[in-house]
Design a protein around this motif. Sequence first.
Motif, PDB file in Angstrom:
ATOM      1  N   ALA A  75      15.858  18.417  -0.222  1.00  0.00           N
ATOM      2  CA  ALA A  75      16.164  17.555  -1.363  1.00  0.00           C
ATOM      3  C   ALA A  75      15.813  16.105  -1.046  1.00  0.00           C
ATOM      4  O   ALA A  75      15.197  15.413  -1.867  1.00  0.00           O
ATOM      5  N   LEU A  76      16.179  15.646   0.140  1.00  0.00           N
ATOM      6  CA  LEU A  76      15.881  14.272   0.535  1.00  0.00           C
ATOM      7  C   LEU A  76      14.369  14.048   0.615  1.00  0.00           C
ATOM      8  O   LEU A  76      13.853  13.043   0.119  1.00  0.00           O
ATOM      9  N   LEU A  77      13.664  14.991   1.202  1.00  0.00           N
ATOM     10  CA  LEU A  77      12.211  14.889   1.296  1.00  0.00           C
ATOM     11  C   LEU A  77      11.575  14.883  -0.096  1.00  0.00           C
ATOM     12  O   LEU A  77      10.661  14.103  -0.368  1.00  0.00           O
ATOM     13  N   GLY A  78      12.073  15.723  -0.994  1.00  0.00           N
ATOM     14  CA  GLY A  78      11.566  15.755  -2.365  1.00  0.00           C
ATOM     15  C   GLY A  78      11.774  14.438  -3.095  1.00  0.00           C
ATOM     16  O   GLY A  78      10.879  13.949  -3.786  1.00  0.00           O
ATOM     17  N   VAL A  79      12.956  13.833  -2.925  1.00  0.00           N
ATOM     18  CA  VAL A  79      13.247  12.548  -3.571  1.00  0.00           C
ATOM     19  C   VAL A  79      12.336  11.454  -3.013  1.00  0.00           C
ATOM     20  O   VAL A  79      11.759  10.660  -3.764  1.00  0.00           O
ATOM     21  N   VAL A  80      12.177  11.417  -1.686  1.00  0.00           N
ATOM     22  CA  VAL A  80      11.322  10.397  -1.066  1.00  0.00           C
ATOM     23  C   VAL A  80       9.872  10.563  -1.525  1.00  0.00           C
ATOM     24  O   VAL A  80       9.199   9.581  -1.861  1.00  0.00           O
ATOM     25  N   LEU A  81       9.377  11.794  -1.559  1.00  0.00           N
ATOM     26  CA  LEU A  81       8.002  12.029  -2.016  1.00  0.00           C
ATOM     27  C   LEU A  81       7.830  11.686  -3.491  1.00  0.00           C
ATOM     28  O   LEU A  81       6.794  11.138  -3.892  1.00  0.00           O
ATOM     29  N   ALA A  82       8.835  11.970  -4.315  1.00  0.00           N
ATOM     30  CA  ALA A  82       8.759  11.628  -5.739  1.00  0.00           C
ATOM     31  C   ALA A  82       8.712  10.111  -5.928  1.00  0.00           C
ATOM     32  O   ALA A  82       7.928   9.600  -6.735  1.00  0.00           O
ATOM     33  N   ILE A  83       9.538   9.388  -5.183  1.00  0.00           N
ATOM     34  CA  ILE A  83       9.522   7.925  -5.265  1.00  0.00           C
ATOM     35  C   ILE A  83       8.180   7.382  -4.785  1.00  0.00           C
ATOM     36  O   ILE A  83       7.592   6.497  -5.414  1.00  0.00           O
ATOM     37  N   ALA A 113       0.825  -1.206   0.000  1.00  0.00           N
ATOM     38  CA  ALA A 113       0.000   0.000   0.000  1.00  0.00           C
ATOM     39  C   ALA A 113       0.860   1.257   0.000  1.00  0.00           C
ATOM     40  O   ALA A 113       0.586   2.198  -0.748  1.00  0.00           O
ATOM     41  N   ASN A 114       1.896   1.304   0.827  1.00  0.00           N
ATOM     42  CA  ASN A 114       2.793   2.452   0.846  1.00  0.00           C
ATOM     43  C   ASN A 114       4.076   2.074   1.586  1.00  0.00           C
ATOM     44  O   ASN A 114       4.137   2.179   2.818  1.00  0.00           O
ATOM     45  N   PRO A 115       5.117   1.651   0.861  1.00  0.00           N
ATOM     46  CA  PRO A 115       6.370   1.245   1.505  1.00  0.00           C
ATOM     47  C   PRO A 115       7.033   2.373   2.301  1.00  0.00           C
ATOM     48  O   PRO A 115       7.687   2.117   3.306  1.00  0.00           O
ATOM     49  N   VAL A 116       6.849   3.626   1.870  1.00  0.00           N
ATOM     50  CA  VAL A 116       7.459   4.759   2.577  1.00  0.00           C
ATOM     51  C   VAL A 116       6.859   4.892   3.972  1.00  0.00           C
ATOM     52  O   VAL A 116       7.575   5.120   4.952  1.00  0.00           O
ATOM     53  N   THR A 117       5.550   4.741   4.092  1.00  0.00           N
ATOM     54  CA  THR A 117       4.903   4.812   5.397  1.00  0.00           C
ATOM     55  C   THR A 117       5.359   3.669   6.288  1.00  0.00           C
ATOM     56  O   THR A 117       5.604   3.868   7.477  1.00  0.00           O
TER      57      THR A 117
END
Length: 149
Positions: free
Chosen positions: A122-130, A87-91
Amino acid sequence: MYAAGAPSPNRLVRLAPRRMPGRLRSCAARLGLAAACSLGAAWIHEHHDPGALCPLRRLTGVPCPMCGSTTVFMEAGAGHWTAALMANPVTVLAFIVFLAAPLALVDPVASWASLPARRRNALLGVVLAISWAWQLHRFGFLLGGTRLE
């Protein structure tokens, strides 16, 4: 270059020494709270499906980068671990970091705060883009995804 006594932005911030039982108690309390919330979300979903909670997805049909975060907890509460991860690996990763923080030798919040703002953004942007690419694929908008709902 850096002020005396100030942590270098390239170093991780270490936790103050604490007895292991205190850390285990803190980790157990977080795990208990997370389990209760997950079971509650699963129960609510089982008895009253609220549908898509994301305003972007509800209005446009397009998922946001954090879509699936509620589903992670509902699936985990129902014991469907693979479905929660899909469902959401980042979460799931953020949740594991939150749970394990008391046991870690590094404080993730202080380490994050000690990074320069440009690097954090930059890190937050990359994580959100992925995450958004994952969600677009998951809902069939990108790379022939499976269109799960």
